[in-house]
Design an enzyme around this catalytic site. Structure first.
Site, PDB file in Angstrom:
ATOM      1  N   GLU A   8     -50.838  69.366 -57.121  1.00 29.17           N
ATOM      2  CA  GLU A   8     -50.849  70.437 -56.121  1.00 29.17           C
ATOM      3  C   GLU A   8     -50.799  71.763 -56.871  1.00 29.17           C
ATOM      4  O   GLU A   8     -49.804  72.075 -57.529  1.00 29.17           O
ATOM      5  CB  GLU A   8     -49.652  70.345 -55.168  1.00 29.17           C
ATOM      6  CG  GLU A   8     -49.755  71.380 -54.048  1.00 29.17           C
ATOM      7  CD  GLU A   8     -48.439  71.850 -53.479  1.00 29.17           C
ATOM      8  OE1 GLU A   8     -48.444  72.474 -52.404  1.00 29.17           O
ATOM      9  OE2 GLU A   8     -47.385  71.630 -54.096  1.00 29.17           O
ATOM     10  N   HIS A  48     -49.799  69.503 -44.890  1.00 27.72           N
ATOM     11  CA  HIS A  48     -48.582  69.759 -44.108  1.00 27.72           C
ATOM     12  C   HIS A  48     -48.011  71.152 -44.325  1.00 27.72           C
ATOM     13  O   HIS A  48     -46.981  71.475 -43.750  1.00 27.72           O
ATOM     14  CB  HIS A  48     -47.546  68.693 -44.463  1.00 27.72           C
ATOM     15  CG  HIS A  48     -47.142  68.771 -45.912  1.00 27.72           C
ATOM     16  ND1 HIS A  48     -48.037  68.512 -46.944  1.00 27.72           N
ATOM     17  CD2 HIS A  48     -45.978  69.125 -46.508  1.00 27.72           C
ATOM     18  CE1 HIS A  48     -47.424  68.699 -48.097  1.00 27.72           C
ATOM     19  NE2 HIS A  48     -46.180  69.066 -47.862  1.00 27.72           N
ATOM     20  N   ASP A  49     -48.618  71.940 -45.190  1.00 27.15           N
ATOM     21  CA  ASP A  49     -48.130  73.296 -45.451  1.00 27.15           C
ATOM     22  C   ASP A  49     -48.988  74.383 -44.815  1.00 27.15           C
ATOM     23  O   ASP A  49     -48.629  75.559 -44.863  1.00 27.15           O
ATOM     24  CB  ASP A  49     -48.105  73.555 -46.968  1.00 27.15           C
ATOM     25  CG  ASP A  49     -47.128  72.659 -47.691  1.00 27.15           C
ATOM     26  OD1 ASP A  49     -46.069  72.344 -47.109  1.00 27.15           O
ATOM     27  OD2 ASP A  49     -47.434  72.263 -48.834  1.00 27.15           O
ATOM     28  N   ASP A  89     -46.205  67.442 -56.747  1.00 26.26           N
ATOM     29  CA  ASP A  89     -45.816  68.656 -56.034  1.00 26.26           C
ATOM     30  C   ASP A  89     -45.773  69.862 -56.983  1.00 26.26           C
ATOM     31  O   ASP A  89     -45.298  69.750 -58.117  1.00 26.26           O
ATOM     32  CB  ASP A  89     -44.419  68.410 -55.438  1.00 26.26           C
ATOM     33  CG  ASP A  89     -44.014  69.422 -54.395  1.00 26.26           C
ATOM     34  OD1 ASP A  89     -44.672  69.498 -53.348  1.00 26.26           O
ATOM     35  OD2 ASP A  89     -43.012  70.139 -54.624  1.00 26.26           O
ATOM     36  N   ASP A 127     -45.922  60.786 -53.265  1.00 20.88           N
ATOM     37  CA  ASP A 127     -45.652  62.171 -53.612  1.00 20.88           C
ATOM     38  C   ASP A 127     -44.601  62.162 -54.712  1.00 20.88           C
ATOM     39  O   ASP A 127     -43.593  61.471 -54.592  1.00 20.88           O
ATOM     40  CB  ASP A 127     -45.110  62.897 -52.366  1.00 20.88           C
ATOM     41  CG  ASP A 127     -45.640  64.292 -52.228  1.00 20.88           C
ATOM     42  OD1 ASP A 127     -45.472  65.072 -53.173  1.00 20.88           O
ATOM     43  OD2 ASP A 127     -46.205  64.605 -51.161  1.00 20.88           O
TER      44      ASP A 127
HETATM   45  C1  GLC Z   1     -45.011  71.809 -51.933  1.00 19.46           C
HETATM   46  C2  GLC Z   1     -44.961  70.977 -50.690  1.00 19.46           C
HETATM   47  C3  GLC Z   1     -44.196  71.725 -49.644  1.00 19.46           C
HETATM   48  C4  GLC Z   1     -42.796  71.941 -50.150  1.00 19.46           C
HETATM   49  C5  GLC Z   1     -42.807  72.654 -51.489  1.00 19.46           C
HETATM   50  C6  GLC Z   1     -41.477  72.569 -52.147  1.00 19.46           C
HETATM   51  O1  GLC Z   1     -45.728  72.971 -51.766  1.00 19.46           O
HETATM   52  O2  GLC Z   1     -46.254  70.646 -50.271  1.00 19.46           O
HETATM   53  O3  GLC Z   1     -44.168  71.050 -48.415  1.00 19.46           O
HETATM   54  O4  GLC Z   1     -42.067  72.684 -49.217  1.00 19.46           O
HETATM   55  O5  GLC Z   1     -43.717  72.067 -52.377  1.00 19.46           O
HETATM   56  O6  GLC Z   1     -41.233  71.259 -52.589  1.00 19.46           O
END
Ligand code: GLC
Ligand code: MG
Length: 533
Positions: free
Chosen positions: A267, A328-329, A204, A102
C-alpha cells in the site's frame, strides 16, 4: 487460457478485497466474520475473481478497526477462531482461489505486549522497538510531524518522560524498523502465515516504514486547503518514503521468495516516479506496489490517458502493473465519478493491462451510505468532524438480498444499511442482464477468457475530447476499448487508422453484438469493448 500459462496467478488473476467486518455476519453480533466469508466463497467463485484479500482479522482493541494489532499470530474472537481461519484457507484453495492477508508492519496496537514492554521503562530491552524521543528544549514535541488522523504525531508518556511517534492514532505506535530485532520479529510473523499456506500479503502503509534518522521537520505544504485533512498541512518529506525503506522491503521480499509463488502487495500512495521504485531497483521488492491513480486523479480522459502512458512507461521491465478502483479508505467509485459513470470506471479497471483489485460491493454499484453524526465509528471521521473524512460510508454491510439487514446479519449491523438495499443487492441483480453485477461478471469472464484483455500488450490510441481509448493485443487478437468519461454524447472519429469490428461488451448490453465500421458514436457514460476484425 493455455497460451498464457507462463503468467503467474497474481498477474493473470483478479483480486477482490473483503472488509471482514462488513461482508457477512454468521453469529448475529452485527459484525462480519470468518464463517461468514466462508459462506460467501461460492459467490466470489461465481463472480469470477481469483484471489481474496481480507483486511485485518487479528486480535485488536479495534481503535482503527483491526489496523491496530495486539497479536500478529492470532484471530480476533469477533471474527472467529484459528480453526475458522484454517477452514477459510482450505475452502479458498479448494475453489482454486488464493488468499491474501493484510500485514500491518509499520505500527502495532498500544496494547501489544511489545509496546507494553517498551513503554515500561527507558532501559527495557524493547525500548528501542518503537520511536521514543526526548522533548524538545522548550518541552514540546521533538519535531513538527503530524498524525494522518489529525493532531500531532507525538504522544507524551508520563511514566518514562519521553514522546513516542505514531503516524496514525496514539493507539498505533510506530515500530522502529531500523532495529534488526523488529525486522526479525516481523519476518517471523510473515513466516507464520506463509507456513500455513497463505498466498501473500497486502502490506499496510509500506512507504511509512522508515522515517528520517535525524527526525528533521517536515516542510509546509503551500497548497494546503482548509477542507483537507490537517495532515496535509505539511509535506511528509522526512516522515515517509525514506531511501532506507527499500532495504527493508527487499528483506521482506526475500522472506516471501523462500516460498513458491507468493505475492507481496504494497500500500503506497506516491506519484508514479516514486511508486515504481518499490518494485525494487537493485534488489527485488514489492511484486505489486498498489497503483492508486484511478482513486486519486481527476476523472478526465486526457489527463488519465497520459498518466496511464506514463505509468506503463515507468514500470521496470520485469515489473507487473496493477490497478485499484476503491478500498476501505476511500469514497466508493460511485461517489467519486457518479453512479452513471461507475460502469465506465469498471470497464477501465477490467480492461487495462495489470492486475485489477475490486472492492467488495462495487460490483453492485453500492454507494457510500450517509452515516448520521452520532453513528460515526471511524476515528478519522471522529477526530476531524468538520472535514467530512469519515471512512464509514464506504464500509457499510454487503447487500446480499432483500431480507431484513440485506442478509448480512440477523442482529443489528455495526454500520447501517442504505434505505434502498432491497433494490440494490446480489439477489435482485444476479438475473438482471442490465444490472451492475451482470456487467461486472461479464467483463470479468471476458478478461479471463481473452489473453489480449488479460495479459496482452497495451497500446494507447490518440484520445479525443472526453474519450479514453486504447488497444489491448495478444498475438493476432486485438480489442479496441472506448470509454466516454463524460455525461455527453461523443463521437470517436477515425484518424489514419480505420477500425472495424464487433462490440463484445458494453455498458448498455443492448449495444453488444453491433458491428462497428468507421466513426463510432457513444452516448454519455458509455463504454465499449470492440473485438477488431
Ligand atoms: C492503511 C489502512 C487504513 C489504516 C491505516 C493505518 O492506510 O488501509 O485503513 O487506517 O493504514 O493502519
Ligand atoms: Mg459476527
Amino acid at each position: 487460457m493455455k497460451e498464457t500459462a507462463q503468467y503467474l496467478w497474481w498477474q493473470s488473476g483478479i483480486i477482490y478485497q473483503v472488509y471482514p467486518r462488513s461482508f457477512q455476519d454468521s453469529d448475529g453480533d452485527g459484525v462480519g466474520d470468518l464463517p461468514g466469508i466462508i459462506k460467501r466463497l461460492d459467490y466470489l467463485k461465481w463472480l469470477g475473481v481469483t484471489a481474496v484479500w481480507v483486511s485485518p482479522i487479528y486480535p485488536s482493541p479495534m481503535a482503527d478497526f483491526g489496523y491496530d494489532i495486539s497479536d500478529y499470530c492470532g484471530i480476533h474472537p469477533l471474527f472467529g477462531t484459528m480453526a475458522d481461519f484454517d477452514k477459510l484457507l482450505e475452502e479458498v484453495h479448494q475453489r482454486d482461489m488464493k488468499l491474501i492477508l493484510d500485514l500491518v508492519p509499520n505500527h502495532t496496537s498500544n496494547k501489544h505486549s511489545w509496546f507494553e514492554e517498551s513503554r515500561s521503562s527507558r532501559d527495557n530491552p524493547k525500548r528501542d522497538w518503537y520511536i521514543w524521543h526526548d522533548a524538545a528544549e522548550d518541552g514540546g514535541e521533538p519535531n513538527n510531524w503530524l498524525s494522518v488522523f489529525g493532531g500531532s504525531a507525538w504522544e507524551w508518556d508520563e511514566q518514562t518522560e519521553q514522546y513516542y511517534y505514531h503516524a496514525f492514532l496514539k493507539e498505533q505506535p510506530d515500530l522502529n524498523w531500523r532495529n534488526p530485532e523488529v525486522q526479525q520479529a516481523m519476518f517471523d510473523v510473515m513466516r507464520f502465515w506463509l507456513d500455513k499456506g497463505v498466498d501473500g500479503f497486502r502490506v499496510d502503509v509500506m512507504w511509512h516504514m522508515i522515517k528520517d534518522k535525524q527526525l528533521r521537520n517536515n516542510p509546509e505544504n503551500p497548497n494546503y486547503k482548509i477542507s483537507q485533512s490537517t495532515y496535509e498541512q505539511l509535506i511528509p518529506a522526512y516522515s515517509t518514503d525514506q531511501p532506507e525503506v527499500h532495504d527493508v522491503v527487499a528483506q521482506m521480499r526475500e522472506v516471501m521468495d523462500a516460498y513458491d509463488e507468493r505475492v507481496m502487495i504494497g500500500e503506497i500512495y506516491l506519484p508514479i516516479d516514486k511508486l515504481v521504485t518499490y518494485y525494487g531497483q537493485n534488489r527485488k521488492e514489492s511484486h505489486l506496489p498498489f497503483n492508486f491513480m484511478l482513486v486519486t486523479l481527476d476523472w478526465e480522459a486526457q489527463a488519465l490517458s497520459s498518466h496511464i502512458d506514463e505509468y506503463e512507461g515507468a514500470i521496470p521491465e520485469d515489473g507487473w502493473p496493477n490497478w485499484v478502483i476503491g478500498n476501505h479508505d476511500q469514497p466508493r467509485i460511485t461517489s467519486r465519478v457518479g453512479l452513471s459513470q461507475a460502469k465506465v470506471a469498471a470497464m477501465l479497471l477490467l480492461t487495462l493491462r495489470g492486475t485489477p483489485t475490486l472492492y467488495y460491493g462495487d460490483e453492485l454499484g453500492m454507494r457510500d451510505v450517509p452515516i448520521p453524526p452520532d453513528e460515526v465509528k471511524d476515528p478519522q471521521g471522529l477526530n476531524m468532524p468538520d472535514k467530512d473524512l469519515s471512512r464509514d460510508p464506504a464500509r457499510t454491510p454487503m447487500q446480499w438480498d432483500n431480507s431484513p439487514q440485506a442478509g448480512f446479519t440477523d442482529g443489528k449491523p455495526w454500520l447501517r444499511l442504505p434505505h434502498n438495499y432491497q433494490r440494490v443487492n446480489v439477489e435482485v441483480q444476479r438475473d438482471d442482464p442490465y444490472s451492475f453485477l451482470s456487467f461486472y461478471r461479464k467483463l470479468i469472464a471476458l478478461r479471463q477468457q481473452e489473453p489480449a484483455l488479460n495479459v496482452g500488450a497495451y497500446e494507447p490510441v490518440q484520445s479525443q475530447s472526453s474519450l479514453l481509448t486504447y488497444i489491448r493485443k495478444y498475438e493476432q487478437k486485438q480489442f479496441l476499448i472506448i470509454l466516454n468519461m463524460s455525461h455527453k454524447p461523443c463521437i470517436f472519429r477515425l484518424g489514419k487508422q480505420h477500425y472495424k469490428g464487433k462490440i463484445v461488451a458494453a455498458t448498455d448490453p443492448d449495444r453488444e453484438g453491433n458491428e462497428v465500421d468507421g466513426n463510432i458514436t457513444l452516448y454519455g457514460d458509455e463504454g465499449f469493448v470492440i473485438e477488431l476484425d
